[in-house]
Design a protein around this motif. Structure first.
Motif, PDB file in Angstrom:
ATOM      1  N   CYS A  72      -1.930  10.361  -8.496  1.00 26.81           N
ATOM      2  CA  CYS A  72      -1.167  10.472  -7.255  1.00 26.81           C
ATOM      3  C   CYS A  72      -1.102   9.106  -6.578  1.00 26.81           C
ATOM      4  O   CYS A  72      -2.133   8.448  -6.382  1.00 26.81           O
ATOM      5  N   ASN A  73       0.075   8.697  -6.195  1.00 21.48           N
ATOM      6  CA  ASN A  73       0.261   7.394  -5.568  1.00 21.48           C
ATOM      7  C   ASN A  73      -0.351   7.321  -4.168  1.00 21.48           C
ATOM      8  O   ASN A  73      -0.664   6.241  -3.671  1.00 21.48           O
ATOM      9  N   THR A  74      -0.534   8.486  -3.549  1.00 19.87           N
ATOM     10  CA  THR A  74      -1.038   8.508  -2.167  1.00 19.87           C
ATOM     11  C   THR A  74      -2.556   8.612  -2.099  1.00 19.87           C
ATOM     12  O   THR A  74      -3.222   7.776  -1.507  1.00 19.87           O
ATOM     13  N   CYS A  75      -3.126   9.623  -2.738  1.00 18.74           N
ATOM     14  CA  CYS A  75      -4.576   9.840  -2.639  1.00 18.74           C
ATOM     15  C   CYS A  75      -5.346   9.311  -3.851  1.00 18.74           C
ATOM     16  O   CYS A  75      -6.573   9.359  -3.881  1.00 18.74           O
ATOM     17  N   ARG A  76      -4.627   8.832  -4.861  1.00 18.19           N
ATOM     18  CA  ARG A  76      -5.222   8.263  -6.087  1.00 18.19           C
ATOM     19  C   ARG A  76      -5.994   9.289  -6.917  1.00 18.19           C
ATOM     20  O   ARG A  76      -6.763   8.936  -7.801  1.00 18.19           O
TER      21      ARG A  76
ATOM     22  N   PHE B 117       8.112  13.054  -7.515  1.00 14.59           N
ATOM     23  CA  PHE B 117       8.193  11.696  -8.037  1.00 14.59           C
ATOM     24  C   PHE B 117       8.912  10.790  -7.050  1.00 14.59           C
ATOM     25  O   PHE B 117       9.948  11.151  -6.486  1.00 14.59           O
ATOM     26  N   SER B 118       8.330   9.619  -6.828  1.00 15.00           N
ATOM     27  CA  SER B 118       8.928   8.624  -5.954  1.00 15.00           C
ATOM     28  C   SER B 118       9.597   7.559  -6.807  1.00 15.00           C
ATOM     29  O   SER B 118       8.928   6.781  -7.480  1.00 15.00           O
TER      30      SER B 118
ATOM     31  N   VAL C  13       3.494  11.960  -6.930  1.00 14.48           N
ATOM     32  CA  VAL C  13       2.757  12.341  -5.730  1.00 14.48           C
ATOM     33  C   VAL C  13       2.346  13.795  -5.909  1.00 14.48           C
ATOM     34  O   VAL C  13       3.172  14.643  -6.261  1.00 14.48           O
ATOM     35  N   CYS C  14       1.078  14.093  -5.688  1.00 16.13           N
ATOM     36  CA  CYS C  14       0.565  15.440  -5.914  1.00 16.13           C
ATOM     37  C   CYS C  14       1.076  16.408  -4.850  1.00 16.13           C
ATOM     38  O   CYS C  14       1.628  16.007  -3.822  1.00 16.13           O
ATOM     39  N   SER C  15       0.849  17.697  -5.095  1.00 15.54           N
ATOM     40  CA  SER C  15       1.359  18.741  -4.207  1.00 15.54           C
ATOM     41  C   SER C  15       0.726  18.691  -2.823  1.00 15.54           C
ATOM     42  O   SER C  15       1.312  19.152  -1.850  1.00 15.54           O
ATOM     43  N   LYS C  16      -0.463  18.121  -2.705  1.00 14.57           N
ATOM     44  CA  LYS C  16      -1.139  18.040  -1.409  1.00 14.57           C
ATOM     45  C   LYS C  16      -0.595  16.907  -0.539  1.00 14.57           C
ATOM     46  O   LYS C  16      -0.706  16.953   0.677  1.00 14.57           O
TER      47      LYS C  16
END
Length: 217
Positions: A157-161, A172-173, A180-183
């Motif tokens: 995940c690009n946000t939370c790693r 997908f970004s 990016v994960c569902s959370k």
């Protein structure tokens, strides 16, 4: 003028003056080459029909100041099965366009790029089903951007790693080239949802690239 030999695929051509044509080649030995073929548009030219996009040939060229000069051209493969199908020809032009975007002169990885492009055209030639042709294009796109250093990341995940599991629905970004994960997708703009099947396919593609992306270019 010095003379040299190379094996290359024609990526594109441009008309030049009355009878000449500029050809853009991707060569096995030297990477991107821009050359002029003199008199190619004359009906009796020895190059007539040989310098068309997708055609692979053995070339003898003279080194020029701005453009090299095509002296001899012996065809290796016209990819007839691609050229006689409008659908396949359209897809092949996508291959050539991408190759021209990432191609550079004096490329140290030129043999790998050339072989990859040649093999991709042969695969396209041997398949007729639309779904398979589309799949081959996706694989080509992924491989060529990966070797250029722009490989998308599908397992983190690009946000939370956090490491993403394959059974998880993700987004997908395209801007970041990452999933990016569902959370985290509710807090990230400009995302595209990926179906579970598409995500699994892209992830498997990333882990089984047919082009070596660890080449030191």
């Amino acid at each position: 003028m010095s003379q040299y030999k190379t094996t290359a695929i024609v990526l594109r051509t441009y008309d030049f003056k009355d009878y000449d044509r500029i050809v853009v080649l991707y060569s096995k030995e030297y990477g991107l080459i821009r050359a002029i073929a003199k008199g190619v548009k004359k009906q009796k030219s020895e190059f007539h029909g040989k310098l068309e996009p997708t055609i692979s040939s053995k070339f003898i060229l003279y080194k020029g100041k701005n453009l090299d000069i095509v002296n001899q051209c012996d065809v290796i493969d016209t990819f007839k099965g691609v050229r006689k199908s409008l659908k396949k020809l359209t897809y092949s032009l996508c291959y050539l366009e991408l190759a021209s975007v990432f191609a550079v002169e004096d490329d140290p990885g030129s043999e790998i790029y050339y072989n990859f492009l040649f093999d991709s055209l042969k695969k396209l030639e041997s398949h007729d089903e639309t779904s398979l042709i589309e799949k081959l294009l996706v694989e080509f796109e992924y491989n060529i951007i990966s070797v250029a250093g722009y490989a998308p990341v599908f397992d983190t995940c690009n946000t939370c790693r956090r490491t993403i599991v394959e059974t998880e629905y993700v987004s997908f970004s395209s801007g970041y080239g990452m999933t990016v994960c569902s959370k985290c997708n509710k807090n990230t703009a400009n995302l595209s949802d990926l179906s579970l099947g598409l995500y699994k396919y892209l992830r498997s593609l990333a882990s089984d690239s047919s082009l070596d992306t660890n080449i030191d270019l």
